[in-house]
Scaffold this active site. Structure first.
Site, mmCIF file in Angstrom:
data_model
loop_
_atom_site.group_PDB
_atom_site.id
_atom_site.type_symbol
_atom_site.label_atom_id
_atom_site.label_comp_id
_atom_site.label_asym_id
_atom_site.label_seq_id
_atom_site.Cartn_x
_atom_site.Cartn_y
_atom_site.Cartn_z
ATOM 1 N N CYS A 41 1.346 -5.312 -10.096
ATOM 2 C CA CYS A 41 0.531 -4.466 -9.219
ATOM 3 C C CYS A 41 1.310 -3.918 -8.043
ATOM 4 O O CYS A 41 1.006 -2.816 -7.553
ATOM 5 C CB CYS A 41 -0.715 -5.220 -8.749
ATOM 6 S SG CYS A 41 -0.450 -6.513 -7.509
ATOM 7 N N ASP A 42 2.318 -4.629 -7.546
ATOM 8 C CA ASP A 42 3.114 -4.150 -6.408
ATOM 9 C C ASP A 42 3.745 -2.784 -6.692
ATOM 10 O O ASP A 42 4.024 -2.010 -5.777
ATOM 11 C CB ASP A 42 4.260 -5.096 -6.048
ATOM 12 C CG ASP A 42 4.039 -6.544 -6.388
ATOM 13 O OD1 ASP A 42 3.074 -6.855 -7.104
ATOM 14 O OD2 ASP A 42 4.853 -7.370 -5.959
ATOM 15 N N ALA A 43 3.979 -2.515 -7.980
ATOM 16 C CA ALA A 43 4.609 -1.249 -8.366
ATOM 17 C C ALA A 43 3.812 -0.052 -7.877
ATOM 18 O O ALA A 43 4.363 1.040 -7.690
ATOM 19 C CB ALA A 43 4.764 -1.177 -9.880
ATOM 20 N N LEU A 44 2.513 -0.251 -7.635
ATOM 21 C CA LEU A 44 1.669 0.876 -7.241
ATOM 22 C C LEU A 44 1.908 1.312 -5.807
ATOM 23 O O LEU A 44 1.444 2.385 -5.399
ATOM 24 C CB LEU A 44 0.196 0.523 -7.459
ATOM 25 C CG LEU A 44 -0.185 0.246 -8.918
ATOM 26 C CD1 LEU A 44 -1.667 -0.038 -9.048
ATOM 27 C CD2 LEU A 44 0.219 1.414 -9.828
#
Length: 368
Positions: free
Chosen positions: A149-152
């Site tokens: 999710c951090d990729a967002l």
């Protein structure tokens, strides 16, 4: 007692608590104080560098540095960003498809918009050409390109900023596709939060179910903070009539509602969102991104001011309580992939400072 009465009581308690907190901390809401505190935190961090300058950690930090530049307007801040870009040769990190290595390009693009120096974005354009021409190799955990999710926070804003800057919607369409994949894989519609990756999804075939000590799902504060920050930085770029803009806004509003519901009494959020009792005091990086995102939502008319301003004010009071005597942002969880307890008052990371700077850049705009 019916649900409506309980809700009204909760609002009254939150409002009363916030008024009491703000009454004793009026100075921290003054523009001069916000700028001074941001400057002190930034100066300390620049004197204490960490990680490779193209690293995702610095991608988040320099997003905050640029926000501080816009807020304070210091030539010294611009010089620090320019030196970073020159040291990196204005290149993203070396991993072609990895969103972490694209995060720093957000700052390059923002700087290009000010200076017009094409060298600031040319390497990222070349990288994106290769990115789109090269198939991504998937695996058991990395089933999709943006599988965590951090990729967002890392990738989307860089893609969308580039597309808007070049007036080329292929980058926006690519972002739509990759974000939707992450949403479908990791977004929990019961809690309106994102799992960090499929290791933290319940009932995922072949994955052992992980739980907090209280038996609840594990939702990482910083991970969801990254997402809300990414939503802010994506929505703020998209044209009002962009076809999928409403999807991002709805996702943002759903998350904002949940985040405010689980804000703690000190205005901050714990490293684990659903099991605050098992973790130490408020965590700086997640809390900083929530404060930033909620304040931005108010400032841009997406979140109702009467509902969300008390939460932002509580958060800003709490964040200022994490500032240490030398000016740096403390109580920041170290690098990890899930909630951790191994941090304390003096614990710091560059992304914690970035989150604080972003928060300050929006709090100062509030009609307080």
């Amino acid at each position: 007692m019916n649900k409506l009465l309980l809700t009204l009581l909760a609002v009254l308690v939150l409002g009363g608590t916030t008024l009491a907190q703000k009454a004793g901390n009026e100075k921290i809401f003054k523009d001069s104080y916000i700028k001074k505190t941001m400057k002190n935190a930034l100066d300390w961090q620049l004197k204490n560098p960490k990680h490779k300058l193209y690293d995702w950690t610095n991608g988040a930090f320099y997003a905050g540095v640029f926000a501080a530049y816009e807020t304070i307007g210091s030539k010294k801040i611009w010089k620090a960003m320019y030196e970073m870009g020159e040291a990196n040769q204005w290149k993203p990190g070396p991993r072609l498809h990895h969103a972490d290595d694209h995060a720093i390009c957000q700052t390059y693009i923002d700087m290009y918009r000010v200076s017009g120096e094409k060298k600031m974005i040319e390497p990222f354009i070349d990288t994106m050409d290769e990115f789109m021409a090269t198939p991504y190799k998937t695996g058991r955990i990395n089933k999709i390109t943006w599988w965590w999710c951090d990729a967002l926070f890392m990738g989307p804003a860089a893609f969308v900023k580039l597309g808007i800057t070049l007036d080329d919607d292929k980058y926006l369409k690519l972002n739509d596709k990759l974000w939707e994949e992450t949403y479908d894989l990791l977004y929990d519609k019961e809690y309106n939060l994102y799992a960090r990756d499929i290791n933290y999804k319940w009932n995922e075939p072949g994955i052992e179910t992980k739980k907090e000590a209280n038996g609840k799902k594990i939702f990482w504060s910083r991970g969801n903070g990254w997402v809300m920050g990414g939503l802010v930085r994506t929505i703020s770029e998209l044209p009002q009539d962009y076809p999928t803009r409403d999807f991002y806004i709805e996702n943002f509003k759903e998350m904002a509602k949940k985040i405010v519901e689980i804000q703690q009494a000190d205005g901050l959020w714990r490293a684990s969102l659903l099991d605050p009792e098992s973790y130490p005091g408020g965590e700086a990086s997640g809390s900083g991104f929530y404060c930033y995102a909620l304040a931005w939502g108010i400032n841009n008319g997406i979140l109702d001011k009467a509902t969300y301003l008390p939460a932002v004010e509580k958060a800003w009071v709490g964040l200022n309580g994490l500032i240490q005597s030398d000016g740096h942002v403390g109580w920041c969880q170290p690098i990890g992939a899930d909630p951790k307890k191994n941090f304390e008052a003096d614990s710091w990371e560059v992304y914690g400072t970035g989150a604080f700077l972003l928060a300050g850049s929006e709090v100062i705009k509030l009609d307080k």
